[in-house]
Structures are given as structure tokens and as C-alpha cells.
Design an enzyme around this catalytic site. Sequence first.
Site, PDB file in Angstrom:
ATOM      1  N   GLN A 222      -9.225 -19.546 -22.442  1.00 13.48           N
ATOM      2  CA  GLN A 222      -9.944 -18.300 -22.176  1.00 13.48           C
ATOM      3  C   GLN A 222      -9.702 -17.818 -20.745  1.00 13.48           C
ATOM      4  O   GLN A 222     -10.130 -16.730 -20.383  1.00 13.48           O
ATOM      5  CB  GLN A 222     -11.464 -18.516 -22.379  1.00 13.48           C
ATOM      6  CG  GLN A 222     -11.830 -18.926 -23.778  1.00 13.48           C
ATOM      7  CD  GLN A 222     -13.320 -19.203 -23.961  1.00 13.48           C
ATOM      8  OE1 GLN A 222     -13.673 -20.119 -24.705  1.00 13.48           O
ATOM      9  NE2 GLN A 222     -14.215 -18.459 -23.331  1.00 13.48           N
ATOM     10  N   ARG A 369     -21.300 -19.665 -25.964  1.00 12.12           N
ATOM     11  CA  ARG A 369     -21.921 -18.348 -25.963  1.00 12.12           C
ATOM     12  C   ARG A 369     -23.123 -18.270 -25.039  1.00 12.12           C
ATOM     13  O   ARG A 369     -24.250 -18.044 -25.456  1.00 12.12           O
ATOM     14  CB  ARG A 369     -22.330 -17.965 -27.368  1.00 12.12           C
ATOM     15  CG  ARG A 369     -22.023 -16.485 -27.593  1.00 12.12           C
ATOM     16  CD  ARG A 369     -21.657 -16.146 -28.950  1.00 12.12           C
ATOM     17  NE  ARG A 369     -21.408 -14.698 -29.030  1.00 12.12           N
ATOM     18  CZ  ARG A 369     -21.079 -14.094 -30.134  1.00 12.12           C
ATOM     19  NH1 ARG A 369     -20.942 -14.762 -31.243  1.00 12.12           N
ATOM     20  NH2 ARG A 369     -20.878 -12.804 -30.150  1.00 12.12           N
ATOM     21  N   CYS A 370     -22.805 -18.460 -23.772  1.00  9.77           N
ATOM     22  CA  CYS A 370     -23.859 -18.504 -22.775  1.00  9.77           C
ATOM     23  C   CYS A 370     -23.247 -18.104 -21.464  1.00  9.77           C
ATOM     24  O   CYS A 370     -22.095 -18.354 -21.215  1.00  9.77           O
ATOM     25  CB  CYS A 370     -24.346 -19.921 -22.610  1.00  9.77           C
ATOM     26  SG  CYS A 370     -22.976 -20.969 -22.156  1.00  9.77           S
ATOM     27  N   GLU A 740     -22.936 -12.270 -25.534  1.00  6.15           N
ATOM     28  CA  GLU A 740     -23.737 -13.453 -25.854  1.00  6.15           C
ATOM     29  C   GLU A 740     -25.187 -13.164 -26.164  1.00  6.15           C
ATOM     30  O   GLU A 740     -25.905 -14.065 -26.597  1.00  6.15           O
ATOM     31  CB  GLU A 740     -23.782 -14.396 -24.645  1.00  6.15           C
ATOM     32  CG  GLU A 740     -22.487 -14.733 -24.072  1.00  6.15           C
ATOM     33  CD  GLU A 740     -22.604 -14.957 -22.576  1.00  6.15           C
ATOM     34  OE1 GLU A 740     -23.688 -14.775 -22.013  1.00  6.15           O
ATOM     35  OE2 GLU A 740     -21.603 -15.320 -21.996  1.00  6.15           O
TER      36      GLU A 740
HETATM   37  N1  MCN Z   1     -18.553  -3.925 -25.428  1.00  5.15           N
HETATM   38  C1  MCN Z   1     -18.795  -2.578 -25.598  1.00  5.15           C
HETATM   39  N2  MCN Z   1     -19.809  -1.986 -24.889  1.00  5.15           N
HETATM   40  C2  MCN Z   1     -20.583  -2.697 -24.036  1.00  5.15           C
HETATM   41  C3  MCN Z   1     -20.355  -4.082 -23.877  1.00  5.15           C
HETATM   42  C4  MCN Z   1     -19.311  -4.660 -24.587  1.00  5.15           C
HETATM   43  O1  MCN Z   1     -18.113  -1.938 -26.399  1.00  5.15           O
HETATM   44  N3  MCN Z   1     -21.553  -2.117 -23.343  1.00  5.15           N
HETATM   45  C5  MCN Z   1     -17.436  -4.584 -26.140  1.00  5.15           C
HETATM   46  C6  MCN Z   1     -16.369  -5.031 -25.156  1.00  5.15           C
HETATM   47  O2  MCN Z   1     -15.469  -4.041 -24.831  1.00  5.15           O
HETATM   48  C7  MCN Z   1     -15.742  -6.211 -25.872  1.00  5.15           C
HETATM   49  C8  MCN Z   1     -16.942  -6.820 -26.602  1.00  5.15           C
HETATM   50  O3  MCN Z   1     -17.904  -5.764 -26.750  1.00  5.15           O
HETATM   51  O4  MCN Z   1     -14.773  -5.771 -26.772  1.00  5.15           O
HETATM   52  C9  MCN Z   1     -17.593  -7.983 -25.821  1.00  5.15           C
HETATM   53  O5  MCN Z   1     -17.689  -7.618 -24.492  1.00  5.15           O
HETATM   54  P1  MCN Z   1     -18.444  -8.427 -23.338  1.00  5.15           P
HETATM   55  O6  MCN Z   1     -19.892  -8.374 -23.549  1.00  5.15           O
HETATM   56  O7  MCN Z   1     -17.902  -7.945 -22.053  1.00  5.15           O
HETATM   57  O8  MCN Z   1     -18.018  -9.955 -23.540  1.00  5.15           O
HETATM   58  P2  MCN Z   1     -16.583 -10.616 -23.297  1.00  5.15           P
HETATM   59  O9  MCN Z   1     -15.537  -9.737 -23.779  1.00  5.15           O
HETATM   60  O10 MCN Z   1     -16.504 -11.134 -21.911  1.00  5.15           O
HETATM   61  O11 MCN Z   1     -16.664 -11.811 -24.305  1.00  5.15           O
HETATM   62  C10 MCN Z   1     -17.250 -13.037 -23.968  1.00  5.15           C
HETATM   63  C11 MCN Z   1     -18.389 -13.389 -24.888  1.00  5.15           C
HETATM   64  C12 MCN Z   1     -18.621 -14.850 -24.813  1.00  5.15           C
HETATM   65  S1  MCN Z   1     -18.952 -15.498 -23.294  1.00  5.15           S
HETATM   66  C13 MCN Z   1     -18.485 -15.656 -25.912  1.00  5.15           C
HETATM   67  S2  MCN Z   1     -18.787 -17.291 -25.709  1.00  5.15           S
HETATM   68  C14 MCN Z   1     -18.120 -15.108 -27.174  1.00  5.15           C
HETATM   69  C15 MCN Z   1     -18.414 -13.676 -27.306  1.00  5.15           C
HETATM   70  O12 MCN Z   1     -18.068 -12.976 -26.220  1.00  5.15           O
HETATM   71  N4  MCN Z   1     -17.030 -15.593 -27.815  1.00  5.15           N
HETATM   72  C16 MCN Z   1     -16.541 -14.879 -28.891  1.00  5.15           C
HETATM   73  N5  MCN Z   1     -18.125 -13.120 -28.489  1.00  5.15           N
HETATM   74  C17 MCN Z   1     -17.119 -13.626 -29.252  1.00  5.15           C
HETATM   75  N6  MCN Z   1     -16.645 -12.941 -30.326  1.00  5.15           N
HETATM   76  C18 MCN Z   1     -15.588 -13.426 -31.011  1.00  5.15           C
HETATM   77  N7  MCN Z   1     -15.142 -12.731 -32.066  1.00  5.15           N
HETATM   78  N8  MCN Z   1     -14.972 -14.588 -30.654  1.00  5.15           N
HETATM   79  C19 MCN Z   1     -15.410 -15.323 -29.623  1.00  5.15           C
HETATM   80  O13 MCN Z   1     -14.782 -16.436 -29.266  1.00  5.15           O
HETATM   81 CU1  CUM Z   2     -20.643 -20.212 -22.171  1.00  5.14          CU
HETATM   82  S1  CUM Z   2     -19.495 -19.660 -23.775  1.00  5.14           S
HETATM   83 MO1  CUM Z   2     -18.671 -17.926 -23.321  1.00  5.14          MO
HETATM   84  O1  CUM Z   2     -19.218 -17.921 -21.751  1.00  5.14           O
HETATM   85  O2  CUM Z   2     -17.084 -18.265 -23.245  1.00  5.14           O
END
Ligand code: MCN
Ligand code: CUM
Length: 795
Positions: A222, A369-370, A740
Site C-alpha cells: 500500500q 481499516r483504521c 474507514e
Molecule cells: N472519496 C470521495 N469523496 C470523499 C472522500 C473519499 O469520493 N469525500 C473517495 C476517494 O476518492 C476514494 C475513496 O472514496 O476513491 C476512499 O477515499 P479515502 O477516504 O481518501 O480513503 P483512501 O483512498 O486513503 O483509502 C484507504 C482506506 C483504508 S485506510 C482502508 S484500510 C480501506 C479503505 O480505504 N481499504 C480498502 N477502503 C477499502 N476499499 C477497498 N475496496 N479495498 C480496500 O483494501
Molecule cells: Cu489501518 S488499515 Mo488502512 O489504514 O490501510
Amino acid sequence: MTAVDEIKIGGLGASRKRVEDQRFIRGKGNYTDDIVLPGMLHMEILRSPLAHARIVSIDTSRAWQIPGVHLVLTGEMMATRNLAWMPTLSYDTQAVLATDKVRFQGQEVACVIADDPYIAKDACEAIDVEYEPLPPIVNPEQALADGAPVIRDDKEGQDSNVIYNWEVGDAAGTERAFAEADTISRLRLHYPRSHPSPIECCGSIADFNRATSKLTVYMTTQAPHIIRAAVALVAELPEHMIRIISPDIGGGFGNKVPVYPGYVCSILASILLERPVKWIEDKTGNLISTGFARDIYLDGELALRNDGKILGVRMHVDSDHGAFFSDAQPSKFKIGLLHSAFACYNIPAGRITARGTYTNKAPGGVAYRCSFRVTEAMFFQERMIQAAAQDLGMDQAAFRRINLVSDDQFPFRTPFGFLTDSGQYGKCLDVGLRAVGYEDFRKQQAEAKARGRLLGLGISTMTEPLGAGNSREYDILGIKMFDSADLKVHMTGKAILRTGAKTQGQGHETTWAQIVAHELGIPAEDVVVEEGDTDTAPFGMGTYASRSTPVAGAAVAMVSRKIRAKARKLAAHLLEVSEEDVEWELGRFYVRSAPDRGVTIQECAMAAYSNMPDGMEPGLENTAYYDPPNLTWPFAVYIVTVEVDPETGVWDVLNMVAVDDCGVRINPMIVEGQIMGGLTEAYAMANMQFITFDAEGNCVGSNYMDYLLPTAWETPGYELHSEVVTPSPHHPIGAKGIGECAAVGGPAAFVNAVMDAIADTGVRNIDMPLLPDRVWEAITKRHDVSGAPPVRSDD
Ligand code: MCN
Ligand code: CUM
């Protein structure tokens, strides 16, 4: 001519279909295991059957004799290259291959590299290891007991199993608050071990080319740039000669943040053999040895005034880190962001003391997921809030309303020192209560009770800090946390965007293009998004802690604005006016005094390569590094109603309502997908999913017969609400993280609902997962059911 229609071009707010699904649903994804390189060999790992034992001897001679075996690696051989141990992301050390002792069941003891994985596996079985068993330690209580064997006797000066004692908050203020309290509400909880369990396990293909001295590693990570830095440090290879490529990832969920011994061994094997070496973990290997989550015990106390006001909070946590302290977390904080607990409540004083211990279990404690332990923080918070309301005899919703931070209090300093950015907590709660029919349900509940039926309602309200970091406060191993985006607009107005994040299913290929469309008016379908290759992507800290939107997503907006600034100069040149006379509307610059005279962004792009003004650098490309001023603070209200069967302890979800305010939604459909996925994981944690250990340290939960994942059959339906939108005041497009939230806030809603249903029994707590036998035991014996299952109750 007028501005382009933002929704039509797939801009901000469009529920654009996921472009990555074009290949995923056709089976055309390109995962690590799909990659086949010429001359590639295969690696398998021999794992320890025992949780704690001294290694007397390892005899590999039989394995070497098996035809097709190219290399057998042991800790002793790794040690000759100073690779038997590696640094962890929390400044500890972790064995790559065991030399002195094995410290958890499933620990890596040796590796075989062979022509195919079957030969390698057979050869692993031909390695003879003699162990001298030592007493295993499977929880902090045993770890801290007098005379407990010291697990980490490899570390100089380590004479106990304590890793750290840490504290945060205002000790004196908290003492005063408790002295003034009318009531003190206490709760002891355990958040059990769980496992992210992505469908794709971990793996790597290392390819060292002696002729060019270049090491290329395809791997399930990641955070490719962090891995590159780690490989440079551990393997002492120059950083520019290392290329990490993270291809498609079949789910990460935090499991793919750490550095695993398998990665290191495949790299060394490739260097030694000068051939590509592939390691693909099997499911049991993944479940028993890689990045676990949680496993933390709480002693929590709230100081309360009888009118419902919370005066102070005290928390002590004991965290079970397993045999190596390998958490990926900001180095300033020993227990991640656990101190984000109670951030949505206006509580004047708080204090947390935290102790970490080594045990004979696989290392972990952070991922799943934290945002660095916020899942535990919010679970403890919401269980304590429910117990406190109950202790005061107050209504659950009313008690929250008294204590939630109000809209005019932002930015708000939380009891443990964070500064939350924005929110409309009361409004979200109202939406949730209305949607679930709160008053009606309470009536139904009372009527049902009269007929012996147990209905319950659980609320969870929480804000969480998403988007590590800002570089002032957040770093991993000293590397500051920020992120990046690189945008190249080609001559025809089509573009390629690369970021330092790495999607694992979250849909970045779809959503980042939407931000570009919003900022530049270039249709999203004209923007291809690429992540995960350290030779082409700008340096970034990767995807976890829902940091991508808050940090990399912000960088996408910022780089687009840099491009727009240059395009404006090009437009002025094309329109033959001064830059000050040029106005912007989506997709087009025009002359202020003559709005019909304009040029499109695509025309500007062409001019950047064919007709730039004198003295202007050609091209339309740029990079932005974004260091956020603060974390983003989304808010959520989750409300669950359940019916518990008193005869069997089985509980069914009647209704679940989720109100998420994550600021501006880039792609509402993807956001809803993230919430549904998170709620399902929350349900799994509350209901069924756990990895436990028997007294010998054997991992119970090493397969999908014992480790239960919910299927579509048992997963409840959810009602999602998106009507509350509080844009983040400091994010360039007002978006907050969401990835998360539901997994973080969800578990407490389910547990609170079951506890509400059985409130009359006087039982204060059943620890997760709320398996039917545990619920049944609580109802019939009228006592709490605590601790890591399987629980041995006294009667
Ligand atoms: N998004 C959006 N509008 C927002 C916030 C987010 O459209 N206001 C969209 C983003 O553009 C992105 C998605 O939602 O496409 C998730 O965005 P974000 O909240 O920024 O999270 P990350 O992309 O950094 O993803 C990490 C988070 C984590 S930490 C874990 S653990 C997790 C999760 O996402 N693992 C996943 N969701 C997952 N979903 C899938 N399918 N697979 C994983 O491994
Ligand atoms: Cu702590 S699980 Mo996500 O932050 O990749």
C-alpha cells in the site's frame, strides 16, 4: 460558448462508474501473482509450529538434495549479510528468519527457492528443525506476571515484556474533574484481535539484474515509496537502483502496509541467484503471520454530573503487540491515534495511560481499516458513552446531545489535544434518529418486552482524524507525512496523472480524474490515473489511514491549479489580451469584456506545445507536494436496531441507518460503496470475526472455517444518508476522508444495540465478537462475558 457541464464530464459530485472495474470484472486485473518473468523461481516459507521455543538446530541437508531446489535460506545465512533481523516501522526489530528462538506460531524459520512452488513446499517439509519448547505467553496479563519468561531476550537491556508506558492528556485537570463528579461510570472492555484478510494474500517478485545493478520488486504494498526507503536501508542498496511496483491489489485494508520477511527473503534470494524470485503467501500463512489488528484492553472511566454533563475521561489501555512491535504509526505516538477518543464530545479534561506488551503472537496491532488505532478509540468511546447514559438513567440520544461539540465551537480542541476542523454533529444525529424512527422504536421496544421479546437500539456517534499528516506532527521512521500528484497534460488535452498514493480497491483511478475534471474542465475520461510505481510516481506515503483524499487528493487539486495558472498565460497569449483580462469558467478562458471570445483548456494545451509566448517554458506538466495544515474530521452517526433471541443468543439486525458527513463527496457512489464495505466489516467484527489463541499459543482462526467472514447471506441491509455536508475548511475541495469511518464507528453501534436489548439483565458488557453462546451466557447467567474468546467462565 459556455462552461462545460461538470457532471457530464465526470467532475466533482458525479457518480461516475469505476474505470478500474472495466478490467476487474473481466478478469483482466494484473495482480502480483499474475506476473510471470522469464527464468522466474518460486519461494516458500517454513513457519514455526510452536509459539515459543528455542531453536536447537536447523538441518537443511535433505531439502538441498531435492531436485529443482536452488536455494535454502536460514536465519544463520541471513545473519552473514546482516539480514536476520530488520527494523520495524516503530523503531523495534523483527526477525526475518528466526535464529535464536521462535516467538509466535507461524514465524518464518527458513525459505526454499525452487523451480516451482510445489517443489519449494515439499522441500520446506524436508527441513529438520529441533525446538526446545518454552512457556508461551498469550495475553498482557501473562506477559506482565512475575517471573514471566522474557520473550525479547534478544534485545539488550530488555528484562521484561513491557514495550512502552505512554501517557497523554492533563493529569491534574482530570483528577479535579473526577473529584467533582456526581457519578463515575466504569467499563472494562477488550477489542479482540482481528485480521484484515484481503482476498489477495501478500506477495512479491524480486528481480535483481546484475548487469544494471537494478532491483525491481513487484509487490503487494500500500506504500511503495516507504518500502523503497526500507529496502534501501535494510539491504543497503542505493535508492535509485530500486524500483518498487505495486500492481493491482486485491484488497489491502491495512494488511499491506508493513514490511514482511517474505519480501526481504525474496529480494535476497534474487540477488544471490540473479533470477527473479516469486513469493506468494497462502491463506493460512496470511492469517497467522501478517499484520493483525486491535487486541487491546481498556479500563475506562467517565466523570459525570447528574445533569448529564461529562466532566472528564480516564482511560488505561493494555495493548498486546505480539512478538515484535511493528505497528506502522506516526513515531511521536506510541499507541497510534488512540487519543483521538472522545474528539466529538465537549469534555474539559482527559488522560490516557497506555502500556504495550510483547506476547507470543504474530506482530500487529495497527492495521485493519483504521487510522492508527482510531477504531479502538471510537469503539471504547461509544461503549463508554452508552454505559454512562445507562448509569445516569438517561436517554442515549439526549445524553449524546448534551455532550456533543456544537457547530459554533470549531475549530475545537479535544480532551487529548487534537484540533477538529468542522462538523454539524447535532444535525447528523437528528437525521439518524428520524430515519430510524427513534421514538416509535422505543415504544415498540417496550411493547415487545411485555411479550418477552428483546429488542434493542444502539447508537454510535464519532468523528475521526483522517489524512495523516501534517509534517509538523506526523512521520513514519522520520519520513514526514505529506503526499503528491504529478499531472502531465498532453498536446491534445488528454492527460496522465500520477500520485504518491496507492489504490487497493478504493477507486482512485476514477475519483482523481474527477478532481482534475473539476479543476480544469478536462473530461474525466481524458485523464488516466497511475499509481504504485516508484520510478514514475512522485514520492508519497501511500494509502492507509484514509489519507488519500485528504492528502494526495488535495495534491491533485493543487497540481491542477498550477496547470490552470500556466494555461491562463497561454490563453492570454492566444486571445491577445493581458492575463488580468482573462476570466475562467469550467473548461474555458474568456475575455472579461467580450465573453464570447474564449479558448478552451484543450486549445491552451495545444498552444503549450505549438504556440507558446516568447520566453515561456514549453509543455503543460507539473508536480505538487501537499502538506496538509490539519487532519480532516468526518463525522458519522450509526444507528442499529436488533432483536435478540433469549433462547439461543442469536441476534438479528432489524435496521441500520448510517449518516456520514465526509464533506464534499467526489464520487457519491464510491463513497457509498466505502460505507457499505465498512459497515459490513463492522458487523463482522461485532458478530463473528475473531482470531484467538489457545493456552499453547496455537492460533485458532487460521482458515475460513474458523475465521468467519460475512457473506451476502448474513450481511444486513443499510440505509445510507448523505444530506449533511460540512466541507473541510482547509482542504482545497472541501473533501474529508471516508474509507474507514463505517468500520471505525460501526462496531459499537451493533454491540450497543445488543447490550440495549438485554439491559434488564444488568449485564454491562459482552466483549466482541458477540457470538450466540456468549450472548446466551450473559442472558442466562446474568454476568458480563469478557476477554478474548474462547472464554472459560467459572460456573
Ligand atoms: N472519496 C470521495 N469523496 C470523499 C472522500 C473519499 O469520493 N469525500 C473517495 C476517494 O476518492 C476514494 C475513496 O472514496 O476513491 C476512499 O477515499 P479515502 O477516504 O481518501 O480513503 P483512501 O483512498 O486513503 O483509502 C484507504 C482506506 C483504508 S485506510 C482502508 S484500510 C480501506 C479503505 O480505504 N481499504 C480498502 N477502503 C477499502 N476499499 C477497498 N475496496 N479495498 C480496500 O483494501
Ligand atoms: Cu489501518 S488499515 Mo488502512 O489504514 O490501510
